[in-house]
Enzyme design. Structure first.
Site, short mmCIF file in Angstrom:
data_model
loop_
_atom_site.label_atom_id
_atom_site.label_comp_id
_atom_site.label_asym_id
_atom_site.label_seq_id
_atom_site.Cartn_x
_atom_site.Cartn_y
_atom_site.Cartn_z
N LYS A 216 1.37 -1.08 -0.10
CA LYS A 216 -0.09 -0.15 -0.62
C LYS A 216 0.71 1.03 0.48
O LYS A 216 1.64 1.29 0.65
CB LYS A 216 -0.78 -0.03 1.13
CG LYS A 216 -1.73 -0.95 1.27
CD LYS A 216 -3.41 -0.80 0.36
CE LYS A 216 -4.01 -1.93 0.78
NZ LYS A 216 -5.51 -1.65 -0.48
N ASP B 27 -0.51 -0.84 -4.62
CA ASP B 27 -1.78 -0.31 -4.57
C ASP B 27 -2.24 1.35 -4.40
O ASP B 27 -1.51 1.35 -3.06
CB ASP B 27 -2.60 -1.37 -3.84
CG ASP B 27 -3.92 -1.40 -3.59
OD1 ASP B 27 -4.54 -0.18 -4.15
OD2 ASP B 27 -4.87 -1.71 -2.73
N GLU C 21 -2.20 -1.36 -9.03
CA GLU C 21 -4.01 -1.00 -8.61
C GLU C 21 -4.31 0.50 -8.55
O GLU C 21 -3.74 1.04 -8.07
CB GLU C 21 -4.27 -1.55 -7.35
CG GLU C 21 -5.52 -1.99 -7.14
CD GLU C 21 -5.86 -2.89 -6.19
OE1 GLU C 21 -7.31 -3.21 -5.88
OE2 GLU C 21 -5.16 -3.64 -5.29
N ASP D 237 -9.86 -0.56 -9.81
CA ASP D 237 -10.54 -1.10 -8.92
C ASP D 237 -11.77 -0.63 -8.69
O ASP D 237 -12.99 -1.14 -9.13
CB ASP D 237 -9.72 -1.72 -7.03
CG ASP D 237 -10.20 -1.82 -6.02
OD1 ASP D 237 -11.01 -2.58 -6.30
OD2 ASP D 237 -9.85 -1.44 -5.15
N LYS E 5 -14.46 -6.73 -6.45
CA LYS E 5 -15.35 -6.93 -4.80
C LYS E 5 -16.29 -6.79 -4.96
O LYS E 5 -17.24 -6.45 -5.20
CB LYS E 5 -14.49 -5.96 -4.21
CG LYS E 5 -12.86 -6.17 -4.06
CD LYS E 5 -12.01 -4.50 -3.63
CE LYS E 5 -10.84 -4.99 -3.51
NZ LYS E 5 -9.99 -3.25 -3.05
#
Length: 367
Positions: free
Chosen positions: A162, A190, A218, A243, A267
């Site tokens: 992250k 991400d 991402e 995403d 998701k």
């Protein structure tokens, strides 16, 4: 088996370590549990976290949407009529994706229980063992390096890093982790919408020029910036994954049509449930676009449903990011899917296989 009532409960589990991204810092996994009752005494389990800055859903809005808008449309329906139930869930109200997802998870759980089979077998079969990555929260470099060392020592060979707080610090974080990890683990990046398109191209070209190899990057830009995703995809070698830009099947069609993304992250909370996730996986497979199955910061009820989907749709869902339950200090769900560090083992019980849930706090609306 007919739907007779819908109840709600709360489930909270403290995290092992705070979860930090470019968007938020969280201390606990807090799920709203949706319990769907039937006239046969069989219970269906669903759940959703509160993610107002991602999906726009809070636990209060989820309860209201299900209790006052969606629920009345499906009470009394036979669970065998799965497609009609899902159609009513999806069309009773716009948006409210987490409410729809939580309710659909419980409905699919009941549907598979009706036929006394694990959900993944009802969805098409597959292998009941998956391997997931693990998230390394954004922090100072020494802490992130310590977290990567711990993850690798625990057997993880794919790390999701992250970043997205500061471009130069982000570049240094990624470079340091890559140098340290070397060939011991695959890295996924991400950014959580933390960069602009030009910043992304600058950072990635710099990292690529010094030999940093990443499996993917991402959602580097804001969710609405499809032109930005395409701009990036055309200028870097690393595959770009959408995403927050890929909520619905229609958005995925647009991403594929414009060439804005190389990979789609599915998701359940984002796409409004299993019925829509199946459509996205099938669309992507039709166009030879690989998918990741991901989760919010959520517990093992919702993530179990995602794992069953991933097992059944392995031909299109080739990347697994379902580490939510293992980030908690314990799992209060008994039975069902076993989340053991990088290994996810699907049980053979009917539906999601959940036997009971500890620490469940029943809720009465309004609350």
């Amino acid at each position: 088996m007919k739907i007779t009532a819908i109840r709600f409960a709360k489930l909270e589990v403290p995290l092992i370590t705070p979860f930090k991204t470019a968007m938020r810092t969280v201390q606990n996994i807090t799920d709203l549990v949706v319990l769907v009752e039937t006239d046969k005494g069989v219970l269906g389990y669903g759940a959703a976290p509160s993610t107002p800055i991602i999906t726009g859903d809070t636990h209060g809005s989820i309860c209201y949407a299900i209790n006052h808008v969606i629920g009345p449309h499906i009470i009394g329906m036979d669970i065998e009529d799965l497609n009609s139930i899902c159609h009513k869930i999806q069309h009773a109200i716009v948006a409210n994706s987490s409410a729809k997802a939580a309710l659909e998870i419980a409905i699919y759980d009941l549907w598979a229980k009706r036929f006394d089979a694990p959900l993944y077998k009802m969805l098409g079969g597959g292998k009941p063992l998956l391997s997931t990555d693990v998230t390394i929260s954004v922090d100072h470099i020494d802490k992130m390096l310590a977290d990567t060392h711990l993850a690798i020592s625990q057997g993880f060979d794919i790390l999701k890093i992250k970043i997205g707080t500061d471009i130069e610090n982000d570049i240094e974080r990624v470079h340091s982790i890559y140098q340290d990890v070397a060939k011991r683990a695959t890295l996924r990046l991400d950014v959580n919408q933390g960069w602009t398109a030009k910043q992304t191209v600058y950072a990635m070209q710099k990292l690529e020029s010094i030999g940093v190899e990443l499996e993917l990057i991402e959602q580097p830009v804001k969710s609405h910036d499809i032109d930005g995703l395409r701009y990036i995809s055309e200028r870097i070698t690393t595959p770009v994954m959408a995403d927050e830009s890929a909520f619905s099947p229609q958005q995925v069609v647009d991403l594929i049509r414009t060439g804005a993304a190389d990979i789609i992250n599915i998701k359940l909370m984002k796409c409004a449930g299993l019925s829509q996730a199946i459509k996205i996986a099938d669309l992507a497979e039709l166009h030879d676009i690989p998918c990741m199955i991901g989760c919010m910061l959520e517990g093992s009820i919702g993530v179990a449903a995602a794992a069953h989907l991933a097992a059944a749709k392995a031909s299109s869902i080739s990347l697994i990011d379902l580490d939510g339950p293992i980030l908690g200090q314990y799992d209060p769900v008994i039975g069902g899917v076993n989340f053991n560090l990088s290994k996810i083992q699907l049980g053979q019980g009917a539906g999601l296989g959940i036997e009971s849930i500890n620490d469940l706090q029943e809720l009465t609306w309004p609350f």
